[in-house]
Design an enzyme around this catalytic site. Structure first.
Site, mmCIF file in Angstrom:
data_model
loop_
_atom_site.group_PDB
_atom_site.id
_atom_site.type_symbol
_atom_site.label_atom_id
_atom_site.label_comp_id
_atom_site.label_asym_id
_atom_site.label_seq_id
_atom_site.Cartn_x
_atom_site.Cartn_y
_atom_site.Cartn_z
ATOM 1 C CB VAL A 124 -0.941 0.033 1.222
ATOM 2 C CG1 VAL A 124 -1.973 -1.066 1.119
ATOM 3 C CG2 VAL A 124 -0.167 -0.075 2.538
ATOM 4 C CB SER A 126 6.775 1.547 -2.179
ATOM 5 O OG SER A 126 8.109 1.269 -2.499
ATOM 6 C CB ALA A 127 9.437 5.119 1.449
ATOM 7 C CB ILE A 129 13.789 3.230 4.636
ATOM 8 C CG1 ILE A 129 14.738 4.428 4.575
ATOM 9 C CG2 ILE A 129 14.147 2.333 5.806
ATOM 10 C CD1 ILE A 129 16.194 4.066 4.437
ATOM 11 C CB ALA A 130 10.449 0.063 4.993
ATOM 12 C CD GLN A 131 7.682 -3.383 -0.799
ATOM 13 O OE1 GLN A 131 8.189 -2.685 -1.669
ATOM 14 N NE2 GLN A 131 7.200 -4.592 -1.053
ATOM 15 C CG ASP A 285 8.964 12.311 8.425
ATOM 16 O OD1 ASP A 285 9.061 13.345 7.733
ATOM 17 O OD2 ASP A 285 9.100 11.172 7.948
#
Length: 525
Positions: A124, A126-127, A129-131, A285
């Site tokens: 759902v 995604s970046a 560093i992680a998803q 953030d």
């Protein structure tokens, strides 16, 4: 491999004309001549900040992250470049779902089908560093719970360490060759980025941050924070309660659903200042992607916080510095603002308070041409930090992070309600905190905290003092032997002299008494 990566960086610098940006600021004449040769026949229409942003985007997610961190250092960068770097976004395609499932199974020690029902193969979010995948817990105490499963990208650490090593090399050269090298502190910035990135790579740390934030807001009808399911959390996988809401940026959707938008704007500011002044622990953030609003009837109109990889922490000293600065600013007491900077210990002791006061006045006074509601506290901090550069002020990283977060919160609040009076909302928090710290209640609270330690230490105090003095004596005995010998000799001489004087006095007294007796007998008196 590292050499090839360095070549790519070098050609990216040439392609986007970053060498031209550095030309006028290089100290070494030979390097300046080389850069002049490379810039012959080239012309760039885009502003320097745009070119820097495009260059970082072309170098991949690690450099994008570096640019994002750099954009928060407005105490170091020109405003136009900082603003451009703030536009950098993690736009990274998701990695293969089969790989994600394999990582989850390896990390949690069981097949996904045993752990979860309905594990969604398509992520759902995604970046770099992680998803994130949605799923439902299959068994155990959380059976049936809808969860979000965050999975760290595979093989991230070698790539990150390689790029960080190159960034460290570039920082060393920049500090040596660039006229602004020492002022901009590139090695310090890279070290800060290194810590930030490695913190984000530990999902257990993120889970702990989220758990702390949830505990801080328990019982307050302001912020929803997902519960962390610790039995499914590891350094590479994080499983938390699934929260469903509308992104804060979708204002019209929220308005159509019946959410009170002005109230939402005020509560966003309240949440931020509660974190800062009550807890000293804040979500750093808070961009629109990480903030949603619940439409669930049970929590209608409440904020939802997501992604706890970047968290700021403030000491009581930091909070006092901020509160007093803001209160002095709104009273236009620039001498007090300058004095606070000096008292912080972050300003060289040779700084003249009058010069700093004059510079602060030049920055702050123009703000009072506008209504209080139009004054940005984040902008005030940013301008103060920029002015502080001239005086070699050591701005603390946690305050820079706070200033960047404050700008995000203000932007978010005013996008919801252009009439939001940030100062009116913030002032009660500042004054309440000051009263709690300085007043009788603050003294009592500190006494409650310190009393157990005092009760433990006080009975031991005589022994500790004796021990410390004995240690000091043992430590200095060898060095002081000669001095002690001389003192003892002098003491002996003094004692002999005193004994002689005493005997002489006794003799005189006895002699005088005998003389009186003799005279009385002789003359019959």
């Amino acid at each position: 491999m590292r050499f090839l990566r360095f070549l790519k960086i070098f050609f990216t610098v040439i392609r986007f004309g970053l060498d031209e940006m550095m030309l006028s600021r290089v100290n070494d004449r030979r390097v300046r001549l080389l850069l002049r040769i490379t810039t012959i026949g080239r012309k760039f229409d885009a502003p320097p900040g745009v070119r820097l942003r495009l260059a970082l985007e072309s170098l991949g997610p690690i450099f994008v992250k570096f640019g994002q961190v750099l954009s928060t250092r407005r105490d170091l960068l020109p405003v136009d470049i900082a603003n451009e770097l703030a536009k950098l976004q993690d736009q990274v395609p998701p990695f293969d779902s089969a790989v994600a499932i394999g990582l989850v199974e390896k990390s949690l020690g069981a097949p996904v089908d045993v752990l979860f029902d309905d594990f969604e193969r398509v992520p759902v979010a995604s970046a770099s560093i992680a998803q994130v995948h949605f799923a439902t817990v299959k068994a155990g105490q959380h059976a049936g719970k809808a969860v979000a499963v965050k999975v760290l990208r595979p093989n991230m650490l070698p790539v990150i360490d390689s790029d960080l090593a190159l960034l460290r090399d570039i920082a060393v050269w920049a500090e040596r060759l660039w006229a602004d090298g020492k002022r901009l502190k590139p090695r310090e910035v890279v070290a800060e980025f290194d810590k930030y990135l490695h913190d984000e790579l530990d999902l257990m740390r993120e889970a702990a941050n989220g758990s702390q934030l949830r505990r801080n807001f328990a019982g307050l009808d302001l912020l929803l924070v997902p519960e962390m399911y610790w039995e499914f959390c590891t350094p590479t996988v994080l499983v938390m309660e699934r929260m469903v809401g509308v992104p804060i940026s979708q204002v019209e959707t929220l308005r159509a659903a019946g959410v009170d938008i002005p109230k939402l704007a005020r509560e966003g500011v309240e949440i931020f200042f509660t974190q800062v002044f009550r807890d000293g622990f804040f979500h750093a953030d808070m961009h629109p992607g990480n903030i949603q609003v619940s439409l669930d009837p049970a929590h209608f109109g409440r904020y939802i916080a997501l992604d706890f990889g970047i968290i700021g922490a403030l000491s009581d000293f930091d909070k006092n510095y901020l509160a007093q600065n803001f209160l002095a600013f709104f009273k236009r007491d620039y001498h007090r603002v300058a004095t606070l900077h000096l008292e912080s210990g972050w300003v060289p002791p040779t700084t003249r308070v009058e010069e700093l006061e004059s510079a602060i006045r030049a920055v702050c006074e123009p703000y009072f041409d506008r209504a209080l509601k139009d004054i940005s506290l984040g902008q005030v901090l940013m301008r103060l930090f920029s002015t502080s550069r001239r005086f070699n002020v050591e701005i603390q990283p946690q305050l820079v992070l706070l200033q960047k977060t404050m700008l995000n919160v203000e932007g978010l609040g005013r996008s919801l309600d252009p009439e939001l009076d940030l100062w009116k909302t913030a002032k009660p928090y500042l004054e309440r905190w000051m009263n709690e710290q300085i007043g009788l209640r603050g003294w009592y609270e500190r006494l409650k905290i310190e009393a157990p330690q005092w009760s433990k230490t006080l009975p031991q105090l005589p022994r500790l003092i004796h021990h410390a003095l004995a240690e000091r004596h043992d430590h200095t005995r060898g060095a002081n032997d000669e001095m002690i010998r001389q003192i003892l000799l002098e003491q002996k001489r003094t004692n002999r002299l005193l004994q002689g004087l005493l005997l002489f006095g006794v003799a005189v007294g006895v002699g005088a008494a005998l003389a009186r007796v003799f005279l009385a007998l002789a003359y019959g008196g």
